[in-house]
Write a protein that holds these residues in place. Structure first.
Motif, PDB file in Angstrom:
ATOM      1  N   THR A 110      10.259  16.793   6.376  1.00 20.97           N
ATOM      2  CA  THR A 110       9.510  15.578   6.715  1.00 20.97           C
ATOM      3  C   THR A 110       9.011  14.884   5.457  1.00 20.97           C
ATOM      4  O   THR A 110       9.168  13.664   5.281  1.00 20.97           O
ATOM      5  CB  THR A 110       8.313  15.946   7.621  1.00 20.97           C
ATOM      6  OG1 THR A 110       8.793  16.669   8.755  1.00 20.97           O
ATOM      7  CG2 THR A 110       7.568  14.698   8.072  1.00 20.97           C
ATOM      8  N   GLU A 130       9.912  11.145   3.969  1.00 25.19           N
ATOM      9  CA  GLU A 130       8.869  10.148   3.663  1.00 25.19           C
ATOM     10  C   GLU A 130       9.006   9.644   2.228  1.00 25.19           C
ATOM     11  O   GLU A 130       8.926   8.429   1.966  1.00 25.19           O
ATOM     12  CB  GLU A 130       7.490  10.773   3.870  1.00 25.19           C
ATOM     13  CG  GLU A 130       7.143  11.033   5.315  1.00 25.19           C
ATOM     14  CD  GLU A 130       5.728  11.592   5.444  1.00 25.19           C
ATOM     15  OE1 GLU A 130       4.800  10.784   5.619  1.00 25.19           O
ATOM     16  OE2 GLU A 130       5.563  12.827   5.341  1.00 25.19           O
ATOM     17  N   ASP A 131       9.210  10.580   1.294  1.00 26.80           N
ATOM     18  CA  ASP A 131       9.361  10.164  -0.108  1.00 26.80           C
ATOM     19  C   ASP A 131      10.561   9.236  -0.267  1.00 26.80           C
ATOM     20  O   ASP A 131      10.497   8.215  -0.961  1.00 26.80           O
ATOM     21  CB  ASP A 131       9.544  11.405  -0.995  1.00 26.80           C
ATOM     22  CG  ASP A 131       8.250  12.209  -1.116  1.00 26.80           C
ATOM     23  OD1 ASP A 131       7.172  11.658  -0.796  1.00 26.80           O
ATOM     24  OD2 ASP A 131       8.323  13.387  -1.521  1.00 26.80           O
ATOM     25  N   LYS A 154       2.424   3.274   7.075  1.00 27.50           N
ATOM     26  CA  LYS A 154       2.786   4.483   7.821  1.00 27.50           C
ATOM     27  C   LYS A 154       4.269   4.515   8.207  1.00 27.50           C
ATOM     28  O   LYS A 154       4.716   5.413   8.921  1.00 27.50           O
ATOM     29  CB  LYS A 154       1.940   4.591   9.096  1.00 27.50           C
ATOM     30  CG  LYS A 154       0.474   4.921   8.823  1.00 27.50           C
ATOM     31  CD  LYS A 154      -0.283   5.130  10.128  1.00 27.50           C
ATOM     32  CE  LYS A 154      -1.751   5.411   9.869  1.00 27.50           C
ATOM     33  NZ  LYS A 154      -2.560   5.265  11.105  1.00 27.50           N
ATOM     34  N   THR A 155       5.016   3.521   7.743  1.00 29.31           N
ATOM     35  CA  THR A 155       6.442   3.481   8.082  1.00 29.31           C
ATOM     36  C   THR A 155       7.202   4.726   7.612  1.00 29.31           C
ATOM     37  O   THR A 155       8.020   5.261   8.362  1.00 29.31           O
ATOM     38  CB  THR A 155       7.068   2.181   7.536  1.00 29.31           C
ATOM     39  OG1 THR A 155       6.487   1.071   8.243  1.00 29.31           O
ATOM     40  CG2 THR A 155       8.581   2.151   7.722  1.00 29.31           C
ATOM     41  N   PRO A 156       6.934   5.248   6.411  1.00 24.25           N
ATOM     42  CA  PRO A 156       7.679   6.461   6.012  1.00 24.25           C
ATOM     43  C   PRO A 156       7.515   7.614   7.006  1.00 24.25           C
ATOM     44  O   PRO A 156       8.506   8.278   7.351  1.00 24.25           O
ATOM     45  CB  PRO A 156       7.065   6.800   4.647  1.00 24.25           C
ATOM     46  CG  PRO A 156       6.640   5.470   4.107  1.00 24.25           C
ATOM     47  CD  PRO A 156       6.115   4.717   5.306  1.00 24.25           C
ATOM     48  N   PHE A 157       6.314   7.813   7.496  1.00 27.65           N
ATOM     49  CA  PHE A 157       6.122   8.898   8.465  1.00 27.65           C
ATOM     50  C   PHE A 157       6.816   8.572   9.791  1.00 27.65           C
ATOM     51  O   PHE A 157       7.449   9.432  10.402  1.00 27.65           O
ATOM     52  CB  PHE A 157       4.633   9.160   8.696  1.00 27.65           C
ATOM     53  CG  PHE A 157       4.385  10.291   9.660  1.00 27.65           C
ATOM     54  CD1 PHE A 157       4.790  11.584   9.358  1.00 27.65           C
ATOM     55  CD2 PHE A 157       3.765  10.054  10.882  1.00 27.65           C
ATOM     56  CE1 PHE A 157       4.585  12.621  10.257  1.00 27.65           C
ATOM     57  CE2 PHE A 157       3.562  11.093  11.786  1.00 27.65           C
ATOM     58  CZ  PHE A 157       3.975  12.381  11.463  1.00 27.65           C
ATOM     59  N   ARG A 158       6.700   7.305  10.231  1.00 27.11           N
ATOM     60  CA  ARG A 158       7.364   6.938  11.490  1.00 27.11           C
ATOM     61  C   ARG A 158       8.885   7.118  11.381  1.00 27.11           C
ATOM     62  O   ARG A 158       9.537   7.582  12.313  1.00 27.11           O
ATOM     63  CB  ARG A 158       7.023   5.488  11.860  1.00 27.11           C
ATOM     64  CG  ARG A 158       5.625   5.323  12.466  1.00 27.11           C
ATOM     65  CD  ARG A 158       5.415   3.906  13.015  1.00 27.11           C
ATOM     66  NE  ARG A 158       5.295   2.932  11.939  1.00 27.11           N
ATOM     67  CZ  ARG A 158       4.155   2.399  11.515  1.00 27.11           C
ATOM     68  NH1 ARG A 158       3.011   2.724  12.093  1.00 27.11           N
ATOM     69  NH2 ARG A 158       4.141   1.533  10.533  1.00 27.11           N
ATOM     70  N   ALA A 166      10.474   9.193   9.381  1.00 30.59           N
ATOM     71  CA  ALA A 166      10.781  10.631   9.342  1.00 30.59           C
ATOM     72  C   ALA A 166      10.764  11.215  10.753  1.00 30.59           C
ATOM     73  O   ALA A 166      11.657  11.984  11.132  1.00 30.59           O
ATOM     74  CB  ALA A 166       9.774  11.349   8.445  1.00 30.59           C
ATOM     75  N   GLU A 169       4.356  17.680  10.388  1.00 29.79           N
ATOM     76  CA  GLU A 169       4.007  16.739   9.323  1.00 29.79           C
ATOM     77  C   GLU A 169       4.128  17.349   7.926  1.00 29.79           C
ATOM     78  O   GLU A 169       4.384  16.638   6.971  1.00 29.79           O
ATOM     79  CB  GLU A 169       2.573  16.236   9.506  1.00 29.79           C
ATOM     80  CG  GLU A 169       2.347  15.655  10.874  1.00 29.79           C
ATOM     81  CD  GLU A 169       1.033  14.899  10.950  1.00 29.79           C
ATOM     82  OE1 GLU A 169       0.645  14.581  12.070  1.00 29.79           O
ATOM     83  OE2 GLU A 169       0.387  14.643   9.910  1.00 29.79           O
ATOM     84  N   ARG A 177       9.890   5.736   0.982  1.00 29.92           N
ATOM     85  CA  ARG A 177       9.083   4.935   0.047  1.00 29.92           C
ATOM     86  C   ARG A 177       9.960   4.337  -1.051  1.00 29.92           C
ATOM     87  O   ARG A 177       9.801   3.171  -1.435  1.00 29.92           O
ATOM     88  CB  ARG A 177       7.964   5.799  -0.562  1.00 29.92           C
ATOM     89  CG  ARG A 177       6.764   5.898   0.351  1.00 29.92           C
ATOM     90  CD  ARG A 177       5.546   6.565  -0.291  1.00 29.92           C
ATOM     91  NE  ARG A 177       4.782   7.188   0.791  1.00 29.92           N
ATOM     92  CZ  ARG A 177       4.886   8.470   1.152  1.00 29.92           C
ATOM     93  NH1 ARG A 177       5.674   9.284   0.475  1.00 29.92           N
ATOM     94  NH2 ARG A 177       4.184   8.917   2.170  1.00 29.92           N
TER      95      ARG A 177
END
Lengths: 430, 430
Positions: free
Chosen positions: B29, B33-34, B54-58, B60, B24, B37
């Motif tokens: 990662t 994520e950035d 939480k879509t950016p993390f998913r 990534a 993470e 966004r």
């Protein structure tokens, strides 16, 4: 190919599993390896033979990964995956997060039979009716089903556990789980789930003849294949040790008979003496020329025996593979000189031992060559359990292997003629 | 269920991925994520909205797992999986570890298009001719194919890389790789591989019309769906950042146009104003009542519009899903009052935004209710890319969702009549 940094994800790669650091040294892993060595010796195998010397470790990895569901918690999967979703804004009806039925169909699952410790494959269909303006991420239905598939199971227990877990985890208006394996459907309630079942039916899944609670164990993989075999008590203890190492209680009611059922199947694959068996085949072959339906007489003197079925066990993973054998040969009078049953017996004989498909193919070719002549082509088609377990998950894949002797190795036209005569879909084991 | 020790495999479970500790916090990662966004904002989305926060993390996680092949080494997979295997013991011919052709068919692979950064699915068939009395474990053919599938790819590059890697890794007499995607076959050499192709053909795979080296890019997923869209330079920079974070060189020839192709597709899903669009639909509907082939008139005043196609994008993972919509409604005169094209336009309209299938279903039901009446049933069937990526690997699965309004919510017979009228196999996207 871009900038590579290959050194880096080492633990991720080597693995089929490697799901935990130190996995190789854990007592459960070592105990399973020891047990597998006992089982191999019980088959009369040399545990130091090149092809199987790493089999104990491969089996331990496969079994522990295949039962990793015992260590998984449904709440960890569902947590964070319930999303707010509105229902209808006006009017009467059901939709979205308030009553809109969701069905995920045709999830391929791979699990182990608690009754015989063999793997089996099922198709799982999950439906639920959202409530409280929340829906679950679709993939979580698959992940939850996998948590319970990755344990020792019966179809009924699996369906019940998936349904109960979803009921508790997402608190829907309703949830239904249908499992499809060997024609058995589980856990349906036709009154409440007419739409669900209709939607399965229009995908070609016939639930009319389904038995909600089958009394027999027709789904159990050990039923498919059963020459009797005798195991010793060391082998029984080895299976008990494996059950314990997976975190199971061997005294649980459903598991009490598991070691003997597993060993009855396993002993089919003991190492046995080729010469003696072949002699006995030949002695018993009187009046067995029949079953001509799959016996072919192509032109130019090429004859064939197609769709000879077999069961075998992969010596790398001790996992079943099964399929069909097609044999082509030359015969001037168009007659199989020994009859199809003897050819089928040879196929069975080489199947019932620890094998790899390449060797099975060669051995069949060499042996039938002794009575069908020097011009032989053998094609073996099989589904391998090891291709759908252990994180490989290639459910639709199948493997074909070839051996060609004499004219078939030098004459592409003869080979092509035989290949064109093969049935155009491989159905065994599907 | 035996003794459970649930605390224990925590890192394994939570994961879709979690393929490395500290994942993470890794700069790659965070950079992805950035970038995500920025892309979401470019669609006009609120990045703090519950469904997508939480879509950016998913994304990534999915992208880094989906391209993990860059970090994997074929030698690590093949090492230890080459097994000694004899050839023929006498006579002329080829079998086993000396010349016995091995084919593994129907490997489902999931990869990302280097041309547009969208995922696509291919079937891979691998054949090789063993030499040197050695064979490779069958599953390794699948694993090697996956190493190269889990990168940004074109079908031709993927086939070439798999073939080259197997050639170097197992040093066989020959190796062939056939990829099947949208009717394109790659890397065949009909002279050397007649048997291989024959065996594919008898499984129903027609290679006669295949193009070894297609000059167009018909396989590229971005070709399937193309309303033009305009992106800003911040979005272009975001895609460049993602490519770099995956370990790619954005200046590699094949990748130079990738950001603009990706964004052309991505901008189809920008958040847009419903009222305005629907007004313009209604204004343009003159003389568009046609395409009656899929327009149905069931008895009892129930009418239907079946197989209305759509493309959409999952807002949880920014991955495509596509399928068909079936709509039932009541009409006393058996005529669709607005025509099928308007209904299809509504379906397209709600598809072309960030969505979840449950919401898409509800929104279509509510909207068509305004011109097809208060009794509405909507069934959406779709294949979700997110169900075959990210370690889920449920290639055959599909999802159906329902919305019922008015009489269809209270009258099971009306619902059943409509469901029975649905086409009995769902073919879109298959």
């Amino acid at each position: 190919m871009g900038a590579l940094d290959e050194g880096h994800y080492q633990t991720e790669i080597e693995n089929e599993v490697n799901f935990e650091l130190g996995f190789e040294d854990q007592p459960e892993t070592v105990a399973i390896e020891d047990a597998v060595r006992v089982l191999l010796q019980g088959l009369g195998e040399d545990v130091n033979r090149e092809g199987i010397k790493k089999t104990p470790f491969r089996v331990a990895k496969a079994l522990r990964q295949g039962t990793i569901g015992y260590k998984q918690k449904v709440n960890d999967i569902i947590h964070g995956a319930l999303f707010p979703e509105a229902g209808l804004e006006g009017g009467s009806g059901q939709a979205g997060g308030v009553g809109g039925l969701v069905i995920v169909r045709d999830l391929d699952l791979f699990t182990y039979c608690e009754s015989c410790l063999l793997p089996f494959q099922v198709k799982c269909h999950v439906g639920y009716v959202p409530s409280g303006k929340r829906v679950i991420g679709l993939s979580k239905l698959s992940r939850v089903a996998d948590v319970f598939a990755k344990r020792l199971q019966s179809p009924q227990r699996l369906a019940d556990e998936v349904r109960t877990a979803l009921q508790h985890g997402i608190k829907p208006t309703g949830v239904a789980v249908v499992l499809q394996c060997s024609g058995v459907f589980e856990d349906q309630d036709a009154d409440a789930w007419t739409d669900f079942l209709s939607l399965l039916k229009f995908r070609g899944i016939n639930v009319d003849n389904a038995h909600p609670r089958p009394s027999d164990q027709s789904w159990c993989p050990s039923q498919s294949c059963g020459r009797p075999g005798q195991a010793n008590s060391a082998m029984t203890n080895a299976v008990l040790s494996i059950l314990k190492s997976l975190g199971e209680d061997p005294l649980r009611e459903e598991l009490v008979g598991t070691p003997s059922r597993f060993l009855k199947w396993f002993m089919n694959f003991r190492n046995s003496n080729l010469e003696m068996k072949l002699n006995s085949f030949v002695r018993s072959r009187i009046d067995t020329r029949s079953l001509s339906g799959q016996t072919g007489n192509l032109k130019d003197g090429i004859c064939s025996e197609l769709n000879l079925s077999f069961w075998s066990q992969c010596e790398h993973h001790l996992l079943p593979f099964q399929g069909v054998v097609h044999i082509g040969y030359h015969s001037l009078d168009g007659v199989n000189p020994v009859g199809r049953p003897l050819v089928q017996s040879v196929v069975h004989f080489y199947g019932f031992k620890l094998q790899v498909q390449e060797r099975l193919t060669r051995q069949i070719a060499e042996t039938v060559s002794s009575f069908l002549g020097e011009d032989i082509i053998v094609v073996v088609e099989a589904n391998h359990t090891c291709m759908i377990s252990r994180g490989i998950e290639k459910f639709g894949s199948n493997t074909a292997t070839f051996a060609v002797l004499g004219r078939f190795s030098t004459d592409p036209a003869a080979r092509a003629k035989f290949l064109q005569s093969l049935p155009d879909s491989y159905s065994a084991g599907k």
